[in-house]
Design a protein around this motif. Structure first.
Motif, PDB file in Angstrom:
ATOM      1  N   MET A 177       0.878  -1.075  -0.048  1.00 27.35           N
ATOM      2  CA  MET A 177      -0.095   0.036   0.035  1.00 27.35           C
ATOM      3  C   MET A 177       0.932   1.267   0.048  1.00 27.35           C
ATOM      4  O   MET A 177       0.520   2.594  -0.693  1.00 27.35           O
ATOM      5  CB  MET A 177      -1.112  -0.185   1.260  1.00 27.35           C
ATOM      6  CG  MET A 177      -2.048  -0.907   1.066  1.00 27.35           C
ATOM      7  SD  MET A 177      -3.213  -0.837  -0.475  1.00 27.35           S
ATOM      8  CE  MET A 177      -2.509  -2.417  -1.169  1.00 27.35           C
ATOM      9  N   ASP A 178       1.981   1.270   0.565  1.00 26.76           N
ATOM     10  CA  ASP A 178       2.957   2.299   0.726  1.00 26.76           C
ATOM     11  C   ASP A 178       3.618   2.695  -0.638  1.00 26.76           C
ATOM     12  O   ASP A 178       3.761   3.609  -1.017  1.00 26.76           O
ATOM     13  CB  ASP A 178       3.988   2.185   1.597  1.00 26.76           C
ATOM     14  CG  ASP A 178       3.371   2.477   3.192  1.00 26.76           C
ATOM     15  OD1 ASP A 178       2.468   3.186   3.332  1.00 26.76           O
ATOM     16  OD2 ASP A 178       4.161   1.919   4.093  1.00 26.76           O
ATOM     17  N   LEU A 235       2.157   1.852  -3.394  1.00 29.77           N
ATOM     18  CA  LEU A 235       0.966   2.567  -4.307  1.00 29.77           C
ATOM     19  C   LEU A 235       1.020   3.832  -4.039  1.00 29.77           C
ATOM     20  O   LEU A 235       0.683   4.824  -4.759  1.00 29.77           O
ATOM     21  CB  LEU A 235      -0.197   1.675  -4.079  1.00 29.77           C
ATOM     22  CG  LEU A 235      -0.307   0.532  -4.583  1.00 29.77           C
ATOM     23  CD1 LEU A 235      -1.723  -0.525  -4.283  1.00 29.77           C
ATOM     24  CD2 LEU A 235       0.198   0.081  -6.153  1.00 29.77           C
ATOM     25  N   ARG A 236       1.035   4.155  -2.844  1.00 29.07           N
ATOM     26  CA  ARG A 236       0.770   5.400  -2.186  1.00 29.07           C
ATOM     27  C   ARG A 236       1.997   6.688  -3.026  1.00 29.07           C
ATOM     28  O   ARG A 236       1.745   7.559  -3.191  1.00 29.07           O
ATOM     29  CB  ARG A 236       0.840   5.912  -0.705  1.00 29.07           C
ATOM     30  CG  ARG A 236      -0.219   5.179  -0.134  1.00 29.07           C
ATOM     31  CD  ARG A 236      -0.405   5.529   1.335  1.00 29.07           C
ATOM     32  NE  ARG A 236      -1.566   4.889   1.927  1.00 29.07           N
ATOM     33  CZ  ARG A 236      -1.628   3.740   2.770  1.00 29.07           C
ATOM     34  NH1 ARG A 236      -0.336   2.973   2.886  1.00 29.07           N
ATOM     35  NH2 ARG A 236      -2.340   3.321   3.127  1.00 29.07           N
ATOM     36  N   ALA A 237       3.294   5.682  -3.084  1.00 31.48           N
ATOM     37  CA  ALA A 237       4.255   6.505  -3.626  1.00 31.48           C
ATOM     38  C   ALA A 237       4.262   6.605  -5.014  1.00 31.48           C
ATOM     39  O   ALA A 237       4.524   7.917  -5.725  1.00 31.48           O
ATOM     40  CB  ALA A 237       5.578   5.801  -3.175  1.00 31.48           C
ATOM     41  N   ILE A 294       1.153   7.176  -6.619  1.00 24.82           N
ATOM     42  CA  ILE A 294       0.197   8.077  -6.807  1.00 24.82           C
ATOM     43  C   ILE A 294       0.871   9.671  -6.413  1.00 24.82           C
ATOM     44  O   ILE A 294       0.747  10.586  -6.833  1.00 24.82           O
ATOM     45  CB  ILE A 294      -1.062   7.979  -5.788  1.00 24.82           C
ATOM     46  CG1 ILE A 294      -1.846   6.818  -6.325  1.00 24.82           C
ATOM     47  CG2 ILE A 294      -1.851   9.139  -5.698  1.00 24.82           C
ATOM     48  CD1 ILE A 294      -2.741   6.066  -5.269  1.00 24.82           C
ATOM     49  N   THR A 295       1.693   9.806  -5.070  1.00 29.03           N
ATOM     50  CA  THR A 295       2.284  10.955  -4.750  1.00 29.03           C
ATOM     51  C   THR A 295       3.021  11.376  -5.778  1.00 29.03           C
ATOM     52  O   THR A 295       3.303  12.469  -6.083  1.00 29.03           O
ATOM     53  CB  THR A 295       2.946  10.658  -3.463  1.00 29.03           C
ATOM     54  OG1 THR A 295       2.168  10.042  -2.307  1.00 29.03           O
ATOM     55  CG2 THR A 295       3.737  11.864  -2.954  1.00 29.03           C
ATOM     56  N   LEU A 340       7.397  10.283  -0.427  1.00 28.84           N
ATOM     57  CA  LEU A 340       6.188   9.916   0.461  1.00 28.84           C
ATOM     58  C   LEU A 340       6.749   9.703   1.972  1.00 28.84           C
ATOM     59  O   LEU A 340       8.125   9.187   2.248  1.00 28.84           O
ATOM     60  CB  LEU A 340       5.594   8.347   0.147  1.00 28.84           C
ATOM     61  CG  LEU A 340       4.691   7.906   1.294  1.00 28.84           C
ATOM     62  CD1 LEU A 340       3.549   8.569   0.979  1.00 28.84           C
ATOM     63  CD2 LEU A 340       4.547   6.397   0.908  1.00 28.84           C
ATOM     64  N   SER A 349       4.590   2.521   6.669  1.00 33.00           N
ATOM     65  CA  SER A 349       3.882   1.516   7.718  1.00 33.00           C
ATOM     66  C   SER A 349       5.329   0.929   8.231  1.00 33.00           C
ATOM     67  O   SER A 349       6.343   1.008   7.427  1.00 33.00           O
ATOM     68  CB  SER A 349       3.171   0.785   7.211  1.00 33.00           C
ATOM     69  OG  SER A 349       1.951   1.548   6.370  1.00 33.00           O
TER      70      SER A 349
END
Length: 244
Positions: free
Chosen positions: A92-93, A95-97, A99-100, A113, A117
């Motif tokens: 999930m981190d 994926l966030r990276a 997107i970010t 990011l 977690s």
């Protein structure tokens, strides 16, 4: 393979000579019955040493190094590789990276990011082994430990490795001996001597292409796992229906 009870008692007397077993259990959270059973069996779990070490303010990795099985744990310490560090970043981190970075690119920012977690995560063990595997790692581990490849793979599928097998995997992979213990959750990144921002720095060092490719691989693996779980659930429901 756990630690010899006699060696454990010698270690415990050395680090807490004035404390009773009841005191040790009280401050560490280890149940007296659990410790008693381990001593009777002659084998004390590594988790017991880790819990007691933390309670006494000792570094668990250094405490484990007092036992012959883990004697090289700190003596041969070396920093984790970038691949190992990234393997301990949750999907999930990642994926966030992605997107970010995409959002920041439009604003000419850095796309960094800042909050990850904590390790370990849901697939940390399998990801760590994949990160250090040159294609022959599993065979070398099997030859060195006597653990059958299928049993080794079963542990990876369950996202676990015994501490001794984790260290054996590190040796076979030619990396620092604490990496597997972090991946399995036995010790923390800090206890292993990893810098606080090590995972973030390794993630930031990935190119956009590398980041997206890695996120894609993780998603594909997650998809396979979810499909397998759905199939198992459907089979279980089938069995219950047939039983009436």
């Amino acid at each position: 393979m756990a630690l010899p009870a006699k060696a454990f008692q010698l270690w415990l007397h050395g680090v807490a000579p004035a404390m009773s077993t009841a005191d040790i259990c009280r401050i560490s959270g280890v149940k007296r019955t659990t410790l008693a059973q381990q001593l009777v069996r002659g084998k004390v779990a590594e988790t017991t040493v880790v819990s007691i070490s933390r309670a006494l303010g000792l570094n668990p990795a250094e405490s484990l190094a007092d036992f012959s099985t883990y004697a090289d744990l700190t003596r041969l310490a070396q920093p984790p590789t970038p691949a190992e560090l990234v393997s301990q970043v949750a999907t999930m981190d990642l994926l966030r990276a992605v997107i970010t970075r995409s959002a920041q690119d439009h604003e000419n920012g850095t796309g960094t990011l800042r909050v990850l977690s904590p390790a370990p995560h849901a697939t940390s063990v399998r990801n760590w082994v994949d990160a250090i595997d040159d294609g022959e790692l599993r065979h070398r581990v099997s030859a060195a430990t006597g653990v059958a490849p299928q049993n080794y793979s079963a542990q990876l599928t369950a996202n676990r490795l015994s501490p001794e097998l984790a260290v054996a995997t590190s040796r076979a992979g030619g990396v620092g001996l604490t990496g597997g213990l972090v991946a399995t959750g036995l010790i923390t990144e800090a206890e292993a001597g990893w810098p606080a921002d090590a995972r973030q720095s390794a993630l930031d060092a990935l190119s956009d292409g590398e980041l997206v490719a890695l996120a894609g691989e993780r998603l594909q693996a997650l998809g396979k796992t979810l499909r397998r779980q759905e199939q198992e659930q459907a089979q279980a429901e089938n069995i219950w229906e047939n039983l009436g």
